[in-house]
Design an enzyme around this catalytic site. Structure first.
Site, mmCIF file in Angstrom:
data_model
loop_
_atom_site.group_PDB
_atom_site.id
_atom_site.type_symbol
_atom_site.label_atom_id
_atom_site.label_comp_id
_atom_site.label_asym_id
_atom_site.label_seq_id
_atom_site.Cartn_x
_atom_site.Cartn_y
_atom_site.Cartn_z
ATOM 1 N N HIS A 43 -21.574 -16.150 24.792
ATOM 2 C CA HIS A 43 -21.469 -15.038 23.415
ATOM 3 C C HIS A 43 -20.310 -14.871 22.681
ATOM 4 O O HIS A 43 -18.721 -15.364 23.597
ATOM 5 C CB HIS A 43 -21.539 -13.255 24.336
ATOM 6 C CG HIS A 43 -23.375 -13.412 24.519
ATOM 7 N ND1 HIS A 43 -23.530 -12.122 23.139
ATOM 8 C CD2 HIS A 43 -23.748 -12.935 25.326
ATOM 9 C CE1 HIS A 43 -24.594 -11.410 23.638
ATOM 10 N NE2 HIS A 43 -24.963 -12.117 24.711
ATOM 11 N N GLU A 112 -29.226 -15.031 19.164
ATOM 12 C CA GLU A 112 -29.309 -13.596 18.673
ATOM 13 C C GLU A 112 -27.764 -14.190 17.173
ATOM 14 O O GLU A 112 -27.433 -14.293 17.177
ATOM 15 C CB GLU A 112 -28.642 -12.773 19.955
ATOM 16 C CG GLU A 112 -29.222 -12.276 20.897
ATOM 17 C CD GLU A 112 -28.699 -11.655 21.544
ATOM 18 O OE1 GLU A 112 -29.357 -10.567 22.122
ATOM 19 O OE2 GLU A 112 -27.629 -11.861 22.946
#
Length: 346
Positions: A43, A112
């Site tokens: 992330h 994402e």
């Protein structure tokens, strides 16, 4: 087992929740407690701002591999299409595969927006993201296979590119997917398939598992021989209130697709997640206090055909998770799934 993968038990080291030192310590604990694998998330930004973390996954994998001896390590998942050029991913995982032969998995997904849009990337639709992922996988494998690669794709290109330090055996690529088209692609092309738990059972039985089988069959592969990994979200504690409360950090996972559509800011995701009632925040997790009942719920995923269970525990006290799981859950799982009394990487 006639080429059918044994059931393996893994640990999800959540980079969105813990910093580098903590993650390394938990990776070592996972090996000590007998887990087969440790998967790190990749992330740029976490699901919530306060208390969130986002250490870079590539140096984390190198550090974890150097400090462990047996455990398989990998990404769940990395996106090789925006923040990383596919050739950089090919080089990095060739190096990791050389350093830790037989212990590295490259888990890939289409990404994402929360990790890419903050860099000024215009976030494309799902069709383009899947097309980019397909092309990236082709390029990564070409770079691992061939000496000088000139690649002309719709999204990526290389000119006489060479990966000079490659492992003797290619690093396996497992593909994350939660929709039918991407899951067919995983079955057709991936060495394994990655998905997550806590969704409607019909999604697995009627959509995803048939899709991976269709993809595998189209490529002349036996679907039962594919690695089928599922991140199983678990909150186990003898005290139900504590088990429920532990899920609060991950409440964003309880938001519906319409609630979080178009939101990339962890501050805003946190605001929306904190408005959820605790029961809604916990809905993606197996929340239980009884070890036998907990194991039965986990076994439902094995009954569906998943053979690599990677456990994501949401609480801040991961040492307690290892202690409780090591005493109450792992022995029961090993007795249930392994013919030799212990799950093993084969």
């Amino acid at each position: 087992m006639n080429g059918v993968p044994a059931v393996k038990l893994g640990y999800k080291a959540s980079s969105e929740q813990f910093g580098p030192d903590e993650l390394l310590g938990y990776g070592l604990m996972a090996e000590r407690y007998g887990f087969d694998s440790v998967f790190l998330s990749d992330h740029l930004q976490p699901w919530r701002h306060d208390g969130g973390h986002a250490p870079a996954v590539l140096p984390m994998l190198g550090a974890l591999g150097a400090r462990t001896e047996r455990i398989v390590i990998g990404t769940s998942v990395l996106t090789p299409t925006f923040r990383y050029h596919p050739a950089v991913v090919a080089q990095a995982f060739a190096t990791l595969g050389s350093l830790f032969p037989g212990r590295v998995v490259l888990g890939l997904g289409s990404g994402e927006a929360m990790n890419e849009a903050p860099l000024g990337i215009a976030w494309p639709n799902g069709k383009e993201r899947l097309a980019r992922l397909r092309e990236a996988v082709d390029l990564i494998r070409a770079l691992w296979r061939d000496e000088r690669v000139t690649f002309e794709g719709d999204y990526y290109r290389t000119v006489n590119a060479t990966i000079y330090d490659r492992p003797e055996k290619e690093v396996p690529i497992w593909l994350a997917a939660s929709g039918p088209a991407a899951t067919r692609f995983a079955g057709r092309t991936g060495d394994g398939w990655i998905t997550t738990s806590g969704k409607d059972a019909a999604l697995y039985t009627d959509v995803l598992l048939p899709a991976v089988a269709t993809g595998a069959a189209a490529a002349g592969r036996a679907p039962e021989r594919l690695e089928k990994m599922i991140e199983v979200k678990v909150s186990f504690d003898p005290d139900r209130d504590r088990a429920l409360a532990a899920t609060r950090f991950w409440a964003a996972l309880g938001l519906g697709a319409d609630q979080k559509a178009g939101i990339e800011d962890p501050v805003e995701l946190q605001r929306l997640a904190d408005r959820l009632p605790l029961e809604d925040a916990a809905r993606r997790f197996i929340v239980s206090t009884d070890p036998d009942e907990h194991v039965q719920q986990i076994k439902s995923y094995v009954d569906l055909g998943f053979n690599h269970l990677v456990f994501h525990s949401p609480g801040p006290d991961q040492a307690q998770f290892f202690e409780l799981y090591g005493r109450e859950i792992l022995p029961r799982l090993r007795d249930s799934f392994s013919p030799h009394g212990r799950s093993s990487w084969v």
